[in-house]
Design a protein around this motif. Structure first.
Motif, short mmCIF file in Angstrom:
data_model
loop_
_atom_site.label_atom_id
_atom_site.label_comp_id
_atom_site.label_asym_id
_atom_site.label_seq_id
_atom_site.Cartn_x
_atom_site.Cartn_y
_atom_site.Cartn_z
N ALA A 28 8.48 -23.48 -8.88
CA ALA A 28 8.47 -21.97 -8.36
C ALA A 28 6.85 -21.13 -8.24
CB ALA A 28 8.94 -20.36 -9.09
N CYS A 31 5.82 -22.69 -4.65
CA CYS A 31 5.76 -22.93 -4.03
C CYS A 31 5.13 -20.82 -3.60
CB CYS A 31 7.95 -22.75 -3.61
SG CYS A 31 9.07 -23.70 -3.59
N SER A 32 5.67 -20.86 -4.17
CA SER A 32 4.49 -19.15 -3.94
C SER A 32 3.15 -19.08 -3.69
CB SER A 32 4.38 -17.89 -5.75
OG SER A 32 4.03 -18.54 -6.42
N VAL A 303 8.27 -14.61 -3.89
CA VAL A 303 8.48 -16.16 -3.05
C VAL A 303 9.20 -16.46 -4.98
CG1 VAL A 303 8.19 -18.87 -3.34
CG2 VAL A 303 7.97 -16.08 -1.08
N SER A 304 7.99 -16.44 -6.22
CA SER A 304 7.99 -17.04 -7.21
C SER A 304 8.82 -16.22 -8.04
CB SER A 304 6.31 -16.71 -7.72
OG SER A 304 6.46 -17.00 -9.28
N SER A 306 11.37 -15.24 -7.00
CA SER A 306 12.84 -15.39 -6.60
C SER A 306 13.52 -17.19 -6.73
CB SER A 306 13.11 -15.16 -5.23
OG SER A 306 12.73 -13.66 -4.93
N THR A 307 12.15 -17.55 -6.41
CA THR A 307 12.62 -19.27 -6.61
C THR A 307 13.03 -20.15 -8.03
OG1 THR A 307 11.00 -19.60 -4.88
CG2 THR A 307 11.55 -21.49 -6.13
#
Length: 323
Positions: A28, A31-32, A303-304, A306-307
């Motif tokens: 996470a 990705c973020s 994004v953090s 959510s991932t």
């Protein structure tokens, strides 16, 4: 015999829980941060008043980086960021789950503010993670601040060794650590608190719009991806509003020794805060680069979270809550 087997099984489950959370949190974080890496770099250049970029805005600054350096220069320092962010995010998310679990047992539901244990657990998780990974953040900031043609550092290891040898050992790698800790408490605390609170509101009051059925989860629901992104984005905006001046202070302290003119910012947190305020004021000093910070913080935190939640679902961990 059965007690020993039960204890052994529980121990195995605990280890599995921690390993899965570490994996989900690390992915996470990567990705973020990769999502907002170009905005991260221009934020550092603006915060620290780089002579090449201090007269530019966010988008003009991004264009200038591509024009004067290259497209890939937008991601300068991102390699060091990935080395730092995997253990940082893995530790933060896992620590939050552990602290939340034990705080929930210790404090129960007798709290003056609903879900206040999430704030405490989030703040403690942030402090734990940043303490373990701070030197890598200093290294990443130095690499990102460099402009093509004026390089002092060649990679992560060279940066670490140079700072350690020429600026005062381990203390130099932790320069700016105190304002970071002070900023981390409201930032991580509000991030986790707001996300968990909004998640609860979505599941309790709007499950038909924001959730899907998931029998494996507590409460039998799982938040949809758009709802995760909205909750995470709002949480990021709130958290950044509270902690941003200390983030500016941290950056100025981390980058103080890169130029003789900025060495005055390496004299301590309160001294640095005072100089920034006296020279540039609140808006142009302590909140300089705030517009870009909203542009990066909202998608980054969205994004953090959510991932992380998607990874937890994929690893068959519980992403629900009691409603």
């Amino acid at each position: 015999m059965s007690t020993a087997v039960t204890a052994s099984e529980q121990s195995k489950k605990n280890v599995e829980f921690i390993v899965k959370n570490l994996c989900a949190g690390g992915v996470a974080g990567m990705c973020s941060k990769t999502t907002v890496a170009p905005l991260d770099r221009i934020k550092i250049l603006l915060q620290a008043h780089s002579i090449h970029y201090k007269h530019l805005g966010v988008f003009s600054g991004l264009k200038h980086i591509v024009k004067m350096e290259s497209f890939f220069a937008l991601y300068k320092g991102n390699g060091a960021q990935m080395v730092r962010i995997f253990p940082y995010a893995a530790t933060q998310f896992t620590a939050f789950e552990v602290y939340k679990k034990y705080l929930g047992k210790a404090l129960g539901t007798n709290l003056p503010i609903k879900h206040a244990d999430k704030f405490i657990a989030g703040a403690a998780a942030g402090v734990t993670a940043v303490t373990l990974t701070y030197p890598l953040d200093t290294i990443r900031a130095r690499l990102a601040f460099q402009v093509t043609g004026e390089h002092r550092y060649n990679g992560i290891a060279h940066t670490a060794i140079t700072i350690f040898r020429t600026e005062g050992g381990l203390r130099a790698l932790y320069r700016g650590f105190v304002p970071t800790l002070m900023g981390m408490v409201p930032y991580a605390g509000f991030s986790f608190y707001c996300f968990e609170m909004l998640k609860f509101v979505c599941m309790k009051y709007a499950p038909g719009v924001t959730c899907k059925k998931c029998d494996r989860n507590t409460g039998g629901l799982v938040l949809s991806v758009p709802a995760k992104l909205l909750c995470g984005g709002f949480a990021g905006a709130v958290a950044q509003s509270f902690s941003y001046p200390l983030d500016v202070t941290r950056r100025r302290m981390q980058l103080a020794m890169m130029n003789p003119e900025t060495a005055k910012f390496g004299m301590g947190m309160w001294k640095t805060l005072s100089i920034i305020y006296n020279e540039n004021g609140i808006i142009k000093g302590l909140y300089r680069g705030m517009s870009i910070n909203y542009l990066r913080a909202i998608p980054m935190v969205a994004v953090s979270f959510s991932t992380y939640e998607v990874m937890k679902q994929a690893l068959e961990l519980d992403t629900g809550m009691k409603i």
